[in-house]
Write an enzyme that holds these catalytic residues in place. Structure first.
Site, short mmCIF file in Angstrom:
data_model
loop_
_atom_site.label_atom_id
_atom_site.label_comp_id
_atom_site.label_asym_id
_atom_site.label_seq_id
_atom_site.Cartn_x
_atom_site.Cartn_y
_atom_site.Cartn_z
N GLY A 29 -28.24 -81.74 81.12
CA GLY A 29 -29.37 -80.68 80.69
C GLY A 29 -29.41 -80.48 78.99
O GLY A 29 -30.47 -80.35 78.53
N ALA A 30 -28.37 -80.89 78.60
CA ALA A 30 -28.22 -81.04 76.86
C ALA A 30 -29.26 -81.85 76.44
O ALA A 30 -29.68 -81.86 75.33
CB ALA A 30 -26.87 -81.25 76.35
N GLY A 76 -24.54 -47.97 59.70
CA GLY A 76 -25.45 -47.24 60.53
C GLY A 76 -26.64 -47.96 60.82
O GLY A 76 -26.62 -49.11 60.70
N GLY A 77 -27.66 -47.26 61.13
CA GLY A 77 -28.81 -47.73 61.45
C GLY A 77 -29.62 -48.77 60.46
O GLY A 77 -30.42 -49.48 60.44
C1 HXC Z 1 -26.22 -38.88 49.87
C2 HXC Z 1 -24.48 -40.04 49.04
C3 HXC Z 1 -24.51 -41.00 50.49
C4 HXC Z 1 -25.56 -40.45 51.25
C5 HXC Z 1 -22.95 -41.60 49.12
N1 HXC Z 1 -23.53 -40.71 48.44
N2 HXC Z 1 -23.62 -41.79 50.57
N3 HXC Z 1 -25.43 -39.34 48.99
N4 HXC Z 1 -26.24 -39.68 51.05
N5 HXC Z 1 -25.72 -41.12 52.61
C6 HXC Z 1 -23.31 -40.14 46.98
C7 HXC Z 1 -21.89 -39.63 47.18
O1 HXC Z 1 -22.01 -38.14 47.27
C8 HXC Z 1 -21.27 -39.95 45.59
O2 HXC Z 1 -22.37 -39.17 44.88
C9 HXC Z 1 -22.04 -41.23 45.49
O3 HXC Z 1 -22.90 -41.64 46.35
C10 HXC Z 1 -20.91 -42.63 45.50
O4 HXC Z 1 -20.43 -42.12 46.84
P1 HXC Z 1 -18.73 -42.39 46.82
O5 HXC Z 1 -18.42 -41.79 48.12
O6 HXC Z 1 -17.98 -41.66 45.45
O7 HXC Z 1 -18.65 -44.01 46.75
P2 HXC Z 1 -17.40 -44.88 47.38
O8 HXC Z 1 -16.13 -44.10 47.64
O9 HXC Z 1 -17.73 -46.22 46.82
O10 HXC Z 1 -17.92 -44.68 48.85
C11 HXC Z 1 -19.32 -45.38 49.53
C12 HXC Z 1 -19.75 -44.94 50.77
C13 HXC Z 1 -19.37 -43.36 51.05
C14 HXC Z 1 -18.57 -45.51 51.77
C15 HXC Z 1 -21.08 -45.28 51.27
O11 HXC Z 1 -20.10 -42.75 49.90
C16 HXC Z 1 -20.03 -43.07 52.35
O12 HXC Z 1 -19.15 -43.22 53.37
N6 HXC Z 1 -21.27 -42.11 52.44
C17 HXC Z 1 -21.62 -41.82 53.59
C18 HXC Z 1 -22.22 -42.79 54.46
C19 HXC Z 1 -22.76 -42.08 55.58
O13 HXC Z 1 -22.25 -41.60 56.59
N7 HXC Z 1 -24.12 -42.50 55.65
C20 HXC Z 1 -25.16 -41.87 56.66
C21 HXC Z 1 -25.08 -42.75 57.66
S1 HXC Z 1 -26.16 -42.56 58.97
P3 HXC Z 1 -21.77 -38.83 43.29
O14 HXC Z 1 -22.79 -37.53 42.80
O15 HXC Z 1 -20.25 -38.46 43.38
O16 HXC Z 1 -22.06 -40.01 42.48
C22 HXC Z 1 -27.39 -43.41 58.57
C23 HXC Z 1 -28.35 -43.34 59.58
C24 HXC Z 1 -29.46 -44.37 59.09
O17 HXC Z 1 -27.41 -44.16 57.55
C25 HXC Z 1 -30.26 -44.44 60.57
C26 HXC Z 1 -31.45 -45.58 60.27
C27 HXC Z 1 -32.21 -45.51 61.45
#
Ligand code: HXC
Length: 512
Positions: free
Chosen positions: A402-403, A168-169
């Site tokens: 040019g290079a 993401g971002g």
């Molecule tokens: C809060 C999160 C989290 C998040 C993971 N966790 N991502 N908690 N916010 N963004 C937590 C899970 O609930 C879990 O908690 C622990 O972290 C580990 O995650 P798992 O899913 O069990 O691990 P894994 O299978 O290795 O997968 C990792 C992952 C997946 C691929 C990163 O967790 C995932 O897809 N997370 C969401 C990603 C996402 O959509 N993020 C937001 C994107 S938008 P527990 O308690 O079970 O340990 C964004 C915008 C940014 O980021 C913009 C900036 C400008």
């Protein structure tokens, strides 16, 4: 509880991050924890942690949220090979290393300290992105970091190691930093993941294919280094730092160097007799630079251009070189952008540049034109023209069209231009030139092929050499190849105190 026992208990709690079970799960994925990484990166006993007891006190959206001391990131400062460095290391065991508002504030705090004290910042990224429970304050936290990354750009070196997810971002903080390192198989970077890609474009792709280390090292050029594991990644981080200064006001560390016989006879036979026969420019680099000092950047991306750091007589230099062993060393979009970005880093941080030239020209074709070889080629031209660090050029063979101008010619500010006797500096290659100038004569000749060969040989003899350029002073010296290292050592020494005054401006407008 007695006061110091209370402190010890809190510290022990913070050290465990998300707890034993999640640490075991991190290890099972083949990943180290945030603290283990820091232990490997920082000099023993030098790391001082800040904000260890910060927690997420936001009780609105997150009323039933578990609290963890440190809130998913370990931040602080210490030394790497004795040099002050600020660092943050995201802790995947706490909400997947996701970025909450306090987590962002911790990162911003060490970035501010790094700017005020003129030392590099290294980010070890391992994060699920925005802390979903937090909503917009997490986005605000990201933007606070992006803003600081931009302000710090060109002031202090910023390096990002991607050691887990970065999606993401969140990708845009590493993208603004100077260098990105990724770990194969356990890290990935993308703006939208495989599921979104499938929904929107119907493409089926794995995370690794879409945004793994190899993909970004070879296809997109987003990462500068693909490391086979975390240990190697940390070694690369340390090696990279060894070539660069603490900030834009300083110069890079100088290494001990014993002068010896600097003649390099191997260079006399490196350039093949036939102008179209390839050879490996990295062999020239190995001969010219201090033993084993070349540290290649962007190794697997746009291989027709080589960039990297090295040392000459113990001093850091940046090398930008055509690679005749790949696509004849032609300049295309990727090669130009690669060379330009590296040049700008070196210039921003007072690292002198050595440009090695063997280039047949810019790559022709619709793909290149439609994707903007004009704008992108101009980036390299602009970056080399704009650079005020000492700039030396060695033309080993071809410098056409040019290079020739772009590859650090005298006209765009190179301080000294050397050429090998085999150099061919001309508007274009002999065959192309003859086909244009003598088209009528060749078409009407009794045997067009014979006439063409005669004319090509004549052109080759008259124009494909370094002497016309040397007559004009565009080449300062035609040198025996085995003398290259000697000439460069002396020239870089001579330019040590170079000062250039630029016209007053807010900033230039590089063709982005
Ligand atoms: C809060 C999160 C989290 C998040 C993971 N966790 N991502 N908690 N916010 N963004 C937590 C899970 O609930 C879990 O908690 C622990 O972290 C580990 O995650 P798992 O899913 O069990 O691990 P894994 O299978 O290795 O997968 C990792 C992952 C997946 C691929 C990163 O967790 C995932 O897809 N997370 C969401 C990603 C996402 O959509 N993020 C937001 C994107 S938008 P527990 O308690 O079970 O340990 C964004 C915008 C940014 O980021 C913009 C900036 C400008």
């Amino acid at each position: 509880m007695d006061k110091s026992a209370e402190l010890q208990a809190k510290m022990a709690e913070a050290m465990l991050g998300g707890g034993e079970v999640r640490i075991a799960s991190q290890h099972k994925k083949g990943k180290l924890t945030a603290r283990e990484r820091l232990q490997l990166l920082m000099d023993e006993g030098s790391f001082e942690e800040l904000d260890m007891l910060v927690t997420n006190r936001n009780r609105g959206l997150t009323a039933d949220q578990e609290q963890f001391l440190g809130d998913g990131v370990v931040t602080g400062y210490g030394t790497i090979n004795g040099r002050l460095t600020y660092v943050f290391s995201q802790d995947f065991t706490v909400y997947g290393g996701s970025l909450s508002e306090p987590h962002a504030r911790k990162i911003c705090k060490i970035m501010d300290l790094a700017m005020e004290n003129g030392a590099p910042v290294i980010g070890l990224n391992d994060s699920g992105g925005a802390r979903i429970q937090e909503g917009v304050v997490s986005l605000g936290g990201y933007a606070d970091i992006f803003y600081r990354n931009t302000r710090a750009s060109g002031v202090i070196p910023q390096i990002s190691a991607i050691m887990g997810p970065c999606a993401g971002g969140a990708v845009y903080s590493p993208a603004i930093t100077d260098f990105i390192l990724m770990v194969e198989q356990t890290s990935y970077m993308f703006v939208t993941g495989p599921n979104v890609v499938k929904t929107v474009t119907h493409e089926e792709v794995t995370s690794e294919e879409l945004g793994g280390a190899q993909t970004h090292a070879s296809k997109s050029g987003v990462t500068h280094f693909a490391c086979s594991n975390e240990i190697e990644c940390i070694q690369y981080l340390k090696q990279l730092l060894s070539y660069i200064p603490q900030n834009c006001e300083e110069t890079a560390p100088v290494y001990a160097y014993e002068p010896g016989n600097e003649t390099r006879e191997a260079l006399n036979t490196l350039i093949p007799a036939h102008p179209n026969q390839p050879y490996d420019m990295k062999e020239a680099i190995a001969q010219i630079t201090d033993t084993d000092s070349f540290f290649e950047v962007h190794k697997n991306f746009a291989e027709n251009m080589i960039v990297g750091f090295a040392r000459i007589a113990g001093r850091s230099i940046g090398i930008v070189a055509n690679q005749p062993a790949h696509l004849a060393g032609v300049l295309d979009i990727h090669a130009s952008v690669k060379g330009a970005r590296f040049t700008r880093f070196c210039d921003a941080f007072n690292i002198p540049l050595l440009v090695l030239v063997d280039v047949p020209g810019f790559l022709p074709g619709t793909d290149q034109e439609w994707n903007g070889i004009i704008t992108n080629g101009a980036k390299l031209l602009y970056a080399l023209s704009e650079a005020t660090v000492p700039k030396l050029t060695v033309t080993t063979r071809k410098a056409y069209g040019g290079a020739y101008c772009v590859m650090n010619s005298k006209h765009i500010g190179a301080d000294l231009n050397f050429a090998f006797p085999q150099a061919e500096i001309a508007v274009m290659g002999a065959k192309g030139a003859v086909e244009i100038i003598f088209k009528k004569e060749i078409d009407t000749a009794p045997d067009p092929e014979v006439r063409m060969n005669e004319l090509v040989a004549d052109y080759q003899e008259r124009f494909a050499n370094p002497y016309l350029a040397a007559e004009k002073g565009y080449i300062d010296e035609v040198i025996p190849p085995d003398q290259t290292r000697i000439k460069l050592i002396k020239a870089f020494k001579m330019l040590e105190n170079k000062v250039v005054n630029m016209p007053r401006k807010k900033h230039g407008n590089i063709p982005l």
